[in-house]
Design a protein around this motif. Structure first.
Motif, short mmCIF file in Angstrom:
data_model
loop_
_atom_site.label_atom_id
_atom_site.label_comp_id
_atom_site.label_asym_id
_atom_site.label_seq_id
_atom_site.Cartn_x
_atom_site.Cartn_y
_atom_site.Cartn_z
N PRO A 161 36.19 -13.03 22.48
CA PRO A 161 35.20 -13.65 23.25
C PRO A 161 35.54 -14.02 24.59
N SER A 192 28.63 -20.31 31.39
CA SER A 192 28.37 -21.58 31.21
C SER A 192 27.73 -21.95 29.72
N GLY A 193 28.48 -21.52 28.97
CA GLY A 193 28.04 -21.69 27.31
C GLY A 193 26.80 -21.01 26.91
N SER A 194 26.17 -20.34 27.62
CA SER A 194 24.89 -19.47 26.97
C SER A 194 25.34 -18.04 27.02
N PRO A 195 24.66 -17.38 26.06
CA PRO A 195 24.89 -15.81 25.76
C PRO A 195 24.63 -15.17 26.89
N ALA A 196 25.40 -14.25 27.35
CA ALA A 196 25.36 -13.55 28.58
C ALA A 196 25.69 -11.98 28.31
N ARG A 230 23.05 -14.25 32.24
CA ARG A 230 22.48 -14.80 30.99
C ARG A 230 21.62 -13.88 30.39
N ARG A 231 21.55 -13.83 28.94
CA ARG A 231 20.65 -13.19 28.26
C ARG A 231 19.21 -13.94 27.96
N THR A 288 29.94 -15.51 27.41
CA THR A 288 29.01 -16.60 27.58
C THR A 288 29.06 -16.79 29.17
N GLN A 311 31.76 -9.74 23.93
CA GLN A 311 30.99 -11.18 23.63
C GLN A 311 31.33 -12.09 24.79
N ALA A 358 34.51 -16.34 28.43
CA ALA A 358 33.59 -17.29 28.77
C ALA A 358 33.89 -17.04 30.50
#
Length: 254
Positions: free
Chosen positions: A235, A61-65, A90-91, A59, A57, A237
């Motif tokens: 998770p 820069s905060g976005s799902p990736a 990024r997803r 991210t 899991q 980041a």
């Protein structure tokens, strides 16, 4: 680096190397790379071939990736080296954005691989690194995969000339072979040829602008995410400078 002999057709008529009026010398082996097909598959599926990376899991820069691995390997005798690295993307990017990221990653990997071939010990026994035809052939191959062009169509678009014309260009302008002519850009090196030939770069091999790192993608710092972080199953980041770290637990969480 391709030798002059590659200009001659095989028994089946296939030409590995030829001169093209719009792309210079093109190595058609480079222009049909399985590596691009792999990259497109990973980008389209938003996944990795590594099971441990598929489960992450992460991210950006905060976005799902998601994390993908890409690069090339080469061998010289008993030595095997490569520039395979991990990238965080990024997803749910749209089609154009995915193409832009794919081209950026592909170009970064291609430049890294050429630099690897130009470094010791490989440069001591070969002049392969940044050979005049390599990067432009890679770019043509990328568009071939992403636009679904056949080998025949790519040759036609590039303006392939005859075997005799290719040999003449080589003999007139490459006394040290194509490997002696270095090209550090994804742009062709053109030579004087009959003026009735079109020498403009084809629109079919243009149109995708590589995405800058730090937006929709980043290269992982030091090539790989620390295995300890991966194995923790927590998770992660990814930051715009390529650093990947665990996500601190939310305040009040257990």
């Amino acid at each position: 680096m391709s030798p002059r002999a590659d200009l001659m057709p095989t028994a089946s008529g296939w030409r590995r190397l030829s001169y093209t009026s719009r792309g210079g010398f093109v190595d058609w082996g480079h222009a049909q790379p399985g590596a691009v097909r792999k990259l497109k598959r990973l980008m389209d599926g938003e996944t990795s071939d590594w099971l441990s990376l598929k489960k992450l899991q992460v991210t950006l820069s905060g976005s799902p990736a998601f994390v993908l691995d890409f690069g090339e390997e080469m061998r010289k005798g008993f030595l095997t080296v490569g520039n395979v690295a991990q990238f965080v993307v990024r997803r749910r990017l749209d089609g154009r954005a995915k193409e832009a990221v794919a081209l950026a990653i592909f170009q970064k990997a291609s430049l890294g691989f050429e630099a690897l071939q130009a470094s010791p010990p490989f440069r001591w026994v070969s002049d392969k690194g940044f050979s005049g035809e390599d990067l432009v052939s890679d770019l043509i191959g990328f568009y071939g995969v992403y636009r679904g062009f056949s080998d025949e169509r790519m040759r036609r678009i590039a303006g392939e000339v005859t075997v005799d014309e290719s040999l003449k260009v080589w003999d007139d302008h490459l006394p040290n072979g194509i490997g002696g002519l270095k090209n550090y850009r994804f742009a062709p090196i053109l030579f004087p040829i009959d003026p009735h030939f079109d020498t403009s770069w084809p629109a079919e091999f243009s149109g995708i602008r590589p995405a800058r790192p730090g937006g929709d993608w980043i290269a992982v710092k030091d090539r790989f995410i620390d295995g300890i972080l991966v194995n923790r199953g927590q998770p992660l980041a990814a930051l715009t400078d390529g650093i990947v770290m665990t996500v601190p637990p939310a305040v009040g969480s257990r």
